[in-house]
Design an enzyme around this catalytic site. Sequence first.
Site, PDB file in Angstrom:
ATOM      1  N   CYS A   2      30.693  40.200  31.569  1.00  0.00           N
ATOM      2  CA  CYS A   2      29.270  40.476  31.539  1.00  0.00           C
ATOM      3  C   CYS A   2      28.944  41.551  32.568  1.00  0.00           C
ATOM      4  CB  CYS A   2      28.464  39.231  31.892  1.00  0.00           C
ATOM      5  SG  CYS A   2      28.701  37.880  30.732  1.00  0.00           S
ATOM      6  N   GLY A  28      29.383  44.210  28.057  1.00  0.00           N
ATOM      7  CA  GLY A  28      28.970  43.143  27.148  1.00  0.00           C
ATOM      8  C   GLY A  28      28.014  43.662  26.112  1.00  0.00           C
ATOM      9  N   ASN A 102      28.102  36.842  36.296  1.00  0.00           N
ATOM     10  CA  ASN A 102      29.290  37.462  35.723  1.00  0.00           C
ATOM     11  C   ASN A 102      30.506  36.735  36.278  1.00  0.00           C
ATOM     12  OD1 ASN A 102      31.040  40.599  36.300  1.00  0.00           O
ATOM     13  ND2 ASN A 102      31.230  39.180  34.615  1.00  0.00           N
ATOM     14  N   GLY A 103      31.372  36.295  35.378  1.00  0.00           N
ATOM     15  CA  GLY A 103      32.560  35.575  35.820  1.00  0.00           C
ATOM     16  C   GLY A 103      32.655  34.257  35.080  1.00  0.00           C
ATOM     17  N   TYR A 243      41.096  48.094  32.629  1.00  0.00           N
ATOM     18  CA  TYR A 243      40.384  48.220  31.355  1.00  0.00           C
ATOM     19  C   TYR A 243      38.872  48.145  31.451  1.00  0.00           C
ATOM     20  CZ  TYR A 243      38.306  46.713  26.947  1.00  0.00           C
ATOM     21  OH  TYR A 243      37.496  46.600  25.860  1.00  0.00           O
TER      22      TYR A 243
HETATM   23  P1  5GP Z   1      45.990  45.528  20.806  1.00  0.00           P
HETATM   24  O1  5GP Z   1      46.707  46.763  20.380  1.00  0.00           O
HETATM   25  O2  5GP Z   1      46.772  44.706  21.754  1.00  0.00           O
HETATM   26  O3  5GP Z   1      45.468  44.773  19.637  1.00  0.00           O
HETATM   27  O4  5GP Z   1      44.688  46.003  21.587  1.00  0.00           O
HETATM   28  C1  5GP Z   1      44.821  46.728  22.757  1.00  0.00           C
HETATM   29  C2  5GP Z   1      43.510  47.377  23.048  1.00  0.00           C
HETATM   30  O5  5GP Z   1      42.544  46.374  23.386  1.00  0.00           O
HETATM   31  C3  5GP Z   1      43.562  48.319  24.204  1.00  0.00           C
HETATM   32  O6  5GP Z   1      43.128  49.588  23.734  1.00  0.00           O
HETATM   33  C4  5GP Z   1      42.584  47.803  25.230  1.00  0.00           C
HETATM   34  O7  5GP Z   1      41.788  48.856  25.731  1.00  0.00           O
HETATM   35  C5  5GP Z   1      41.750  46.836  24.468  1.00  0.00           C
HETATM   36  N1  5GP Z   1      41.340  45.665  25.258  1.00  0.00           N
HETATM   37  C6  5GP Z   1      41.927  45.091  26.307  1.00  0.00           C
HETATM   38  N2  5GP Z   1      41.217  44.037  26.756  1.00  0.00           N
HETATM   39  C7  5GP Z   1      40.139  43.925  25.974  1.00  0.00           C
HETATM   40  C8  5GP Z   1      39.012  43.041  25.959  1.00  0.00           C
HETATM   41  O8  5GP Z   1      38.871  42.134  26.779  1.00  0.00           O
HETATM   42  N3  5GP Z   1      38.093  43.280  24.980  1.00  0.00           N
HETATM   43  C9  5GP Z   1      38.214  44.298  24.066  1.00  0.00           C
HETATM   44  N4  5GP Z   1      37.268  44.458  23.150  1.00  0.00           N
HETATM   45  N5  5GP Z   1      39.269  45.137  24.071  1.00  0.00           N
HETATM   46  C10 5GP Z   1      40.217  44.967  25.004  1.00  0.00           C
HETATM   47 MG    MG Z   2      41.279  50.489  24.337  1.00  0.00          MG
END
Ligand code: 5GP
Ligand code: MG
Length: 461
Positions: A2, A28, A102-103, A243
């Site tokens: 969040c 979020g 947040n958390g 990320y």
């Molecule tokens: P995968 O290829 O493993 O399906 O997806 C990897 C991608 O998911 C990466 O590009 C990364 O930026 C993204 N990603 C990592 N953590 C999260 C998250 O918590 N939420 C979302 N929406 N994307 C994530």
């Molecule tokens: Mg990504």
Amino acid sequence: MCGIVGISGIENAAEQAYLAMYALQHRGQEAAGIVAFDGTTSRSHKGRGLVSEVFNAETLSNLRGNVAVGHVRYSTAGGNDLANVQPLTARFSRGDLALAHNGNLTNHLDLRARLVEDGAIIRSSADSEALVHLIAKSRHYGVDAQVDDALSHLEGAFSVVMSVGSTVYAACDPRGFRPLVLGRKGAGHVVASETCALDILGAERVRYLEPGEVLRIQDGRVERLRSLRPAQPHAPCIFELVYFARPDSHIWGVSVDRARRAFGRRLAREHPVDADAVIAVPDSANSAALGYSEESGIPFELGLLRNHYVGRTFIQPQQQDRDFGARMKYNPVQEVVDGKRVVIVDDSLVRGTTSRSLVRMLRAVGAAEVHFRIGSPPVRWPCFYGIDMPTRRELIGADLEISEIEAKLGVDSLGYLSLEGMTEAVAEAGPYCTACFSGEYPAPLVDVEKGLASPEGPRRC
Ligand code: 5GP
Ligand code: MG
């Protein structure tokens, strides 16, 4: 995950909160809410969707006053109920309260069970509601002491912004899992998850909240209340740098862009490869891919485009194609990829589903070789502190060997940044929480230990 913001002593505080939330939208996208206080009345507006969908000029102008608290929410299970949309509000003896969190608390089911036993009526499934009840029932004298007392019962990850009447409180858990920064604008103050929210307001950065710190902000004055159990070892979440946060932000004094570039440079040293082009999985891996390119000398190319308009409201047509989800979002540039040996860099590998589709797309436009490089170690463990990770079973890096993952993704080679490489690259703000990579959990998992929660991990902010 969040994003949170608190505004104190700035005219049209709700408008300021709105702008800050716009900048924090990446944290979020599911729901948004603002509560404003004008000295006598607090008013709130919340809804599902993006900040731009939830608010308009009219709803904003109704939120009068120079105190506001805002929240953008990312949630999954149990989360779509409007009762869970923050800021949470309550009327209690000391004034109207609004809370944005947040958390993820690791003892909230335990707290909740005890509160219910004591007669509390719980309205939401949000872990943050426990804090509201704890403040209301604290027997300490005065709001400051009640807030402090309530916070000391929480375990896990919490960065909190709260208003009680016209007083704004900002607090960080004793390990400092989630970022929070204090800014100043004119005679007023802003507290927000990331500095990009201060930038949009033209607010000056004052400082980052320290782990365990509780601030009280009123009438242009910032006071530090007693710190929460200062003896805890610090454990800011390294996944924020990998990320979550925006590259133009600074968190804990670290530039997110610099951190990701450093990850990319280390990655290039740890896993070099002979190739013609480095391309990023946009946008989250752009900085890491630039770092890889700088270190390796292999040119950075815009080989994958991302469509920024794929929103939640998109109607998914009945497509049988297994790559359709990824193709809606990404498309390769044939002129860049055709006949080339490409290094594709992503920030993290979670399920591997997007990555597998991307590899197929690159091969379909003629990539001669595809070398996948990841700017973090294999994600192997669930997060109990607020990052929404799939269950262990779904994590491609949980149990497989590198060669098995290479085969699954269909790549010529795969290289992950090492855990040491990652933490050393951003050592200045460490040590970090690396639980999703290492399985070492810095804050006790009370609910799991008591058998109240699944060891597979929570799925809520
Ligand atoms: P995968 O290829 O493993 O399906 O997806 C990897 C991608 O998911 C990466 O590009 C990364 O930026 C993204 N990603 C990592 N953590 C999260 C998250 O918590 N939420 C979302 N929406 N994307 C994530
Ligand atoms: Mg990504």
